[in-house]
Design a protein around this motif. Structure first.
Motif, PDB file in Angstrom:
ATOM      1  N   SER A 142      28.959 -69.430 -13.988  1.00 45.10           N
ATOM      2  CA  SER A 142      29.955 -68.596 -14.643  1.00 45.10           C
ATOM      3  C   SER A 142      30.256 -68.854 -15.937  1.00 45.10           C
ATOM      4  O   SER A 142      30.231 -68.151 -16.613  1.00 45.10           O
ATOM      5  N   ALA A 143      30.751 -70.032 -16.039  1.00 52.84           N
ATOM      6  CA  ALA A 143      30.989 -70.754 -17.246  1.00 52.84           C
ATOM      7  C   ALA A 143      29.934 -70.642 -18.332  1.00 52.84           C
ATOM      8  O   ALA A 143      30.234 -70.479 -19.575  1.00 52.84           O
ATOM      9  N   THR A 144      28.856 -70.615 -18.122  1.00 50.08           N
ATOM     10  CA  THR A 144      27.749 -70.887 -18.888  1.00 50.08           C
ATOM     11  C   THR A 144      27.188 -69.322 -19.087  1.00 50.08           C
ATOM     12  O   THR A 144      26.035 -69.124 -19.894  1.00 50.08           O
ATOM     13  N   GLY A 145      27.184 -68.294 -18.108  1.00 51.56           N
ATOM     14  CA  GLY A 145      27.014 -67.024 -18.314  1.00 51.56           C
ATOM     15  C   GLY A 145      25.600 -67.036 -17.606  1.00 51.56           C
ATOM     16  O   GLY A 145      24.766 -65.963 -17.813  1.00 51.56           O
ATOM     17  N   THR A 146      25.204 -67.995 -16.677  1.00 50.30           N
ATOM     18  CA  THR A 146      23.998 -67.769 -16.062  1.00 50.30           C
ATOM     19  C   THR A 146      24.182 -66.985 -14.975  1.00 50.30           C
ATOM     20  O   THR A 146      22.983 -66.877 -14.179  1.00 50.30           O
ATOM     21  N   LEU A 147      25.128 -66.989 -14.124  1.00 51.16           N
ATOM     22  CA  LEU A 147      25.446 -66.346 -12.900  1.00 51.16           C
ATOM     23  C   LEU A 147      26.016 -64.926 -13.177  1.00 51.16           C
ATOM     24  O   LEU A 147      27.015 -64.989 -13.427  1.00 51.16           O
ATOM     25  N   PRO A 148      25.077 -63.934 -13.073  1.00 51.47           N
ATOM     26  CA  PRO A 148      25.814 -62.448 -13.281  1.00 51.47           C
ATOM     27  C   PRO A 148      26.791 -62.347 -12.187  1.00 51.47           C
ATOM     28  O   PRO A 148      26.783 -62.751 -10.870  1.00 51.47           O
ATOM     29  N   CYS A 149      27.937 -61.577 -12.483  1.00 50.79           N
ATOM     30  CA  CYS A 149      29.218 -61.313 -11.495  1.00 50.79           C
ATOM     31  C   CYS A 149      28.442 -60.513 -10.451  1.00 50.79           C
ATOM     32  O   CYS A 149      29.021 -60.628  -9.130  1.00 50.79           O
ATOM     33  N   ALA A 150      27.448 -59.524 -10.521  1.00 54.29           N
ATOM     34  CA  ALA A 150      27.314 -58.724  -9.332  1.00 54.29           C
ATOM     35  C   ALA A 150      26.577 -59.940  -7.997  1.00 54.29           C
ATOM     36  O   ALA A 150      26.867 -59.776  -7.066  1.00 54.29           O
ATOM     37  N   ASP A 151      25.785 -60.865  -8.684  1.00 53.37           N
ATOM     38  CA  ASP A 151      25.285 -61.794  -7.593  1.00 53.37           C
ATOM     39  C   ASP A 151      26.644 -62.635  -7.042  1.00 53.37           C
ATOM     40  O   ASP A 151      26.400 -62.904  -6.113  1.00 53.37           O
ATOM     41  N   CYS A 152      27.325 -62.991  -7.898  1.00 55.86           N
ATOM     42  CA  CYS A 152      28.450 -64.110  -7.408  1.00 55.86           C
ATOM     43  C   CYS A 152      29.210 -62.873  -6.444  1.00 55.86           C
ATOM     44  O   CYS A 152      29.665 -63.565  -5.355  1.00 55.86           O
ATOM     45  N   LYS A 153      29.444 -61.598  -6.653  1.00 59.19           N
ATOM     46  CA  LYS A 153      30.140 -60.893  -5.439  1.00 59.19           C
ATOM     47  C   LYS A 153      29.339 -60.688  -4.261  1.00 59.19           C
ATOM     48  O   LYS A 153      29.805 -60.680  -3.269  1.00 59.19           O
ATOM     49  N   ALA A 154      28.241 -60.591  -4.438  1.00 64.52           N
ATOM     50  CA  ALA A 154      27.311 -60.438  -3.425  1.00 64.52           C
ATOM     51  C   ALA A 154      27.334 -61.663  -2.355  1.00 64.52           C
ATOM     52  O   ALA A 154      27.530 -61.553  -1.319  1.00 64.52           O
ATOM     53  N   GLU A 155      27.280 -62.615  -3.030  1.00 69.36           N
ATOM     54  CA  GLU A 155      27.318 -63.851  -2.446  1.00 69.36           C
ATOM     55  C   GLU A 155      28.736 -64.072  -1.568  1.00 69.36           C
ATOM     56  O   GLU A 155      28.946 -64.472  -0.368  1.00 69.36           O
ATOM     57  N   LEU A 156      29.620 -63.560  -2.583  1.00 77.11           N
ATOM     58  CA  LEU A 156      31.070 -63.682  -1.699  1.00 77.11           C
ATOM     59  C   LEU A 156      31.215 -62.961  -0.564  1.00 77.11           C
ATOM     60  O   LEU A 156      31.755 -62.997   0.579  1.00 77.11           O
ATOM     61  N   GLY A 157      30.348 -61.715  -0.720  1.00 73.92           N
ATOM     62  CA  GLY A 157      30.374 -60.668   0.554  1.00 73.92           C
ATOM     63  C   GLY A 157      29.951 -61.445   1.665  1.00 73.92           C
ATOM     64  O   GLY A 157      30.505 -61.373   2.865  1.00 73.92           O
TER      65      GLY A 157
END
Ligand code: TRP
Length: 346
Positions: free
Chosen positions: A260-275
């Motif tokens: 997240s901090a480096t901008g390499t993990l897109p928010c959409a992927d991060c949310k899908a993983e949280l799901g």
């Protein structure tokens, strides 16, 4: 063995439990069950203080108590009951109201909030003003020493303590001053970053089905300062990241922080993983809910036993209170219904 110290807490009947209720209160209710003698109640009278539409109250009560069991409240260790089934609460609230200055109640933050709204002001009820008095009665009728409370309830508990002191001063030391039972709770915001609540429809239920969990996590508002996908993010300000820290493995959380901090993990992927993480974490709760729904009578039995136990304790306290307050007494009787006096006693 010394008697365990007593804990009481309550929730207004709002139906199924969501992660905000779970993290903010219910988890700590579950965790103190061994160490304390616990009483947990459905605050159904409190639910009426700002809304007298009771049409859904029975279902909301059932759904909430069923989820209490789902979350791990154990009727073998804790007493679960409905406030209005123990009318002694109301009698004690009436007596406590006599020692409670109106100015204290007007100063209560919850009341002030309602009072500020021009639209509501004219119709605010006496019941709403007295909310903290009834809450004090809930605690004192069991002489509970501790109340596990979330941060939003601290002001109410402080008022309970002040009311207790006033009562004891007026009528004699009857009640211990209830202390807050602080435990490590986590404040989880809703999917839109406001306080998680039913009415804002920004919640994730403890027993939600996988597709609903995924839909709601995908709709979460993330880091509002990150505009382009490759912008560096601010994980510590991101609500989705807060969820990861609670439910994902610690190692993975660190990777997400970097991504997240480096901008390499897109928010959409991060949310899908949280799901996915939440679907897994909540699986045992869904399972338990199905079990309870296949035998709803169990919930009724739990409440019936809980009420009987609560009434035994409340009955003893109210008898003592009547005696201390000298209400209902006649010469030679102590706050009890008069028995026939012997006519020609020597
Ligand atoms: N006011 C509490 C809430 O809104 C519910 C409540 C009622 C309560 N009586 C209580 C909490 C006594 C603790 C102790 O959640």
């Amino acid at each position: 063995m010394p008697r365990k110290r007593r804990v009481l807490s309550g929730m207004r009947p709002t139906g199924r439990i969501h992660l905000g209720n779970f993290e903010g209160a219910l988890k700590s209710w579950v965790s103190v069950q061994d160490e304390y003698e616990c009483l947990y109640m459905v605050a159904d009278w409190h639910a009426l203080t700002d809304n007298t539409d009771t049409s859904h109250l029975p279902e909301l009560t059932f759904d909430m108590v069923a989820d209490w069991l789902v979350a791990g409240l154990d009727p073998a260790r804790s007493t679960l009951f409905i406030q209005s089934h123990v009318p002694e609460h109301a009698e004690l609230a009436l007596l406590l109201s006599m020692v409670t200055p109106i100015s204290w109640l007007e100063r209560c933050p919850t009341f002030k909030e309602h009072f500020r709204s021009e639209k509501e002001r004219a119709s605010l009820s006496y019941g709403l003003l007295g909310y903290p008095v009834l809450q004090a009665a809930d605690i004192l009728i069991y002489k509970a020493e501790f109340v596990p409370v979330g941060e939003d309830q601290v002001a109410h508990l402080e008022l309970s303590r002040e009311i207790t002191r006033r009562f004891n001063k007026a009528f004699g030391e009857v009640f211990p001053e209830p202390q807050p039972l602080l435990s490590r709770t986590s404040r989880l915001l809703g999917t839109d970053r406001r306080k998680m609540s039913k009415s804002l429809d920004n919640y994730i239920s403890l027993t939600a089905e996988p597709d609903e969990i995924r839909r709601r996590t995908m709709s979460m508002i993330t880091d509002t300062k990150r505009i382009y996908r490759s912008d560096p993010g601010h994980p510590d300000e991101c609500n989705v990241f807060a969820f990861h820290t609670l439910y994902n493995d610690p190692e993975r959380v660190e990777e997400i922080r970097r991504g997240s901090a480096t901008g390499t993990l897109p928010c959409a992927d991060c949310k899908a993983e949280l799901g996915d993480v939440l679907v897994r974490f909540l699986a045992p709760f869904r399972e338990k809910r199905r079990e309870i729904e296949s035998d709803p009578e169990r919930v009724y039995d739990v409440l019936r036993d809980g009420t009987a136990r609560a009434r035994r304790i409340a009955g003893r306290t109210i008898a003592e209170v009547r005696e201390k307050c000298r209400v209902g007494g006649l010469p030679g009787t102590a706050g009890a219904a008069p028995t026939r006096r012997k006519r020609n006693a020597p």
